[in-house]
Design an enzyme around this catalytic site. Structure first.
Site, short mmCIF file in Angstrom:
data_model
loop_
_atom_site.label_atom_id
_atom_site.label_comp_id
_atom_site.label_asym_id
_atom_site.label_seq_id
_atom_site.Cartn_x
_atom_site.Cartn_y
_atom_site.Cartn_z
N LYS A 123 -15.44 1.41 0.30
CA LYS A 123 -14.94 0.14 0.82
C LYS A 123 -15.59 -0.22 2.16
CE LYS A 123 -10.51 0.59 -1.67
NZ LYS A 123 -9.02 0.57 -1.52
N TYR A 164 -8.47 -7.53 -7.87
CA TYR A 164 -7.15 -7.01 -7.53
C TYR A 164 -6.02 -7.92 -8.03
CZ TYR A 164 -9.11 -3.28 -4.60
OH TYR A 164 -9.76 -2.15 -4.14
N ASN A 208 -8.42 2.38 3.22
CA ASN A 208 -8.38 3.76 2.72
C ASN A 208 -9.69 4.23 2.08
OD1 ASN A 208 -8.16 2.31 0.41
ND2 ASN A 208 -6.17 3.12 -0.21
N GLU A 265 -13.68 -2.54 -14.71
CA GLU A 265 -14.16 -2.62 -13.33
C GLU A 265 -15.65 -2.38 -13.23
OE1 GLU A 265 -9.81 -1.22 -11.56
OE2 GLU A 265 -11.54 0.12 -11.33
N HIS A 308 -12.16 3.27 -3.51
CA HIS A 308 -11.42 2.89 -4.71
C HIS A 308 -11.75 3.86 -5.83
CE1 HIS A 308 -9.84 0.41 -7.99
NE2 HIS A 308 -10.95 0.71 -8.65
P1 IDP Z 1 -5.02 2.88 -5.25
O1 IDP Z 1 -6.25 2.28 -4.57
O2 IDP Z 1 -4.74 4.27 -4.75
O3 IDP Z 1 -5.06 2.79 -6.74
P2 IDP Z 1 -3.12 0.68 -5.31
O4 IDP Z 1 -1.64 0.84 -5.23
O5 IDP Z 1 -3.73 0.30 -6.62
O6 IDP Z 1 -3.77 2.01 -4.74
O7 IDP Z 1 -3.51 -0.41 -4.22
C1 IDP Z 1 -4.80 -0.99 -4.19
C2 IDP Z 1 -5.27 -1.05 -2.75
O8 IDP Z 1 -4.42 -1.95 -2.03
C3 IDP Z 1 -5.17 0.27 -1.97
O9 IDP Z 1 -6.25 1.14 -2.21
C4 IDP Z 1 -5.13 -0.23 -0.54
O10 IDP Z 1 -6.43 -0.61 -0.07
C5 IDP Z 1 -4.27 -1.49 -0.68
N1 IDP Z 1 -2.86 -1.20 -0.44
C6 IDP Z 1 -2.00 -0.53 -1.27
N2 IDP Z 1 -0.77 -0.45 -0.73
C7 IDP Z 1 -0.85 -1.09 0.47
C8 IDP Z 1 0.11 -1.33 1.52
O11 IDP Z 1 1.29 -0.95 1.44
N3 IDP Z 1 -0.35 -2.02 2.62
C9 IDP Z 1 -1.64 -2.46 2.72
N4 IDP Z 1 -2.56 -2.25 1.77
C10 IDP Z 1 -2.18 -1.56 0.65
MG MG Z 2 -4.98 1.18 -8.00
#
Ligand code: IDP
Ligand code: MG
Length: 139
Positions: A11, A51, A114, A128, A117
């Site tokens: 990312k 997304y 984070n 994807e 992905h």
């Molecule tokens: P994942 O990437 O571990 O599959 P997902 O729940 O699918 O997690 O969420 C997609 C992305 O959205 C996350 O990787 C993160 O960048 C963002 N995200 C998820 N939860 C939050 C939150 O509570 N606050 C801000 N961003 C979030």
């Molecule tokens: Mg996810």
């Protein structure tokens, strides 16, 4: 459908902080083969589509702004049990919950920013991967 492939994005924060090489080393050491890879940048429309499953979530606007603010490294990776093994390698969504040694534990700043992905199913890995790459870009 290919069931031994997953899709990843390093990312914008990973590119900005110069973590691409170190993250690719972890991916390589874990035994993934690179099927496709490029430096690219998502448009707002791209990120909203990619997304779309999260469009009702309170963090959706923040997520789209983050994912479009700079280039990413997009890649398709191959390995037995690729989807599950890659999710294990990257760790929990929130780096505070991620296991020691995982990519998110090492390189993620927060639950939002984070670092990486990883697809969550074989079906989504195929969708994807096709979002970012044509068949001619897969090897
Ligand atoms: P994942 O990437 O571990 O599959 P997902 O729940 O699918 O997690 O969420 C997609 C992305 O959205 C996350 O990787 C993160 O960048 C963002 N995200 C998820 N939860 C939050 C939150 O509570 N606050 C801000 N961003 C979030
Ligand atoms: Mg996810």
């Amino acid at each position: 459908m290919q069931t031994n492939r997953t899709f990843t994005m390093l990312k914008p924060d990973s590119v900005e902080k110069g973590h691409v090489g170190a993250i690719l080393e972890k991916i390589n050491a874990a035994g993934f083969r690179i099927v496709a890879m490029k430096l690219t940048q998502m448009t707002t429309a791209d990120a909203k589509a990619f997304y779309a499953i999260h469009k009702e979530r309170p963090f959706f606007g923040e997520l789209v702004a983050y994912m479009t603010r700079g280039p990413i490294v997009a890649a398709i990776l191959e390995k037995d049990n690729a989807v599950e093994d890659f999710r294990t390698l990257i760790g929990a969504t929130n780096p505070a919950d991620a296991a020691e040694g995982t990519i998110r534990k090492l390189y993620a700043a927060s639950i939002g920013e984070n670092a990486v992905h990883g697809s969550d199913s074989d079906e989504n890995a195929a969708i994807e991967g096709a979002f970012h790459f044509s068949g001619r870009e897969m090897f």
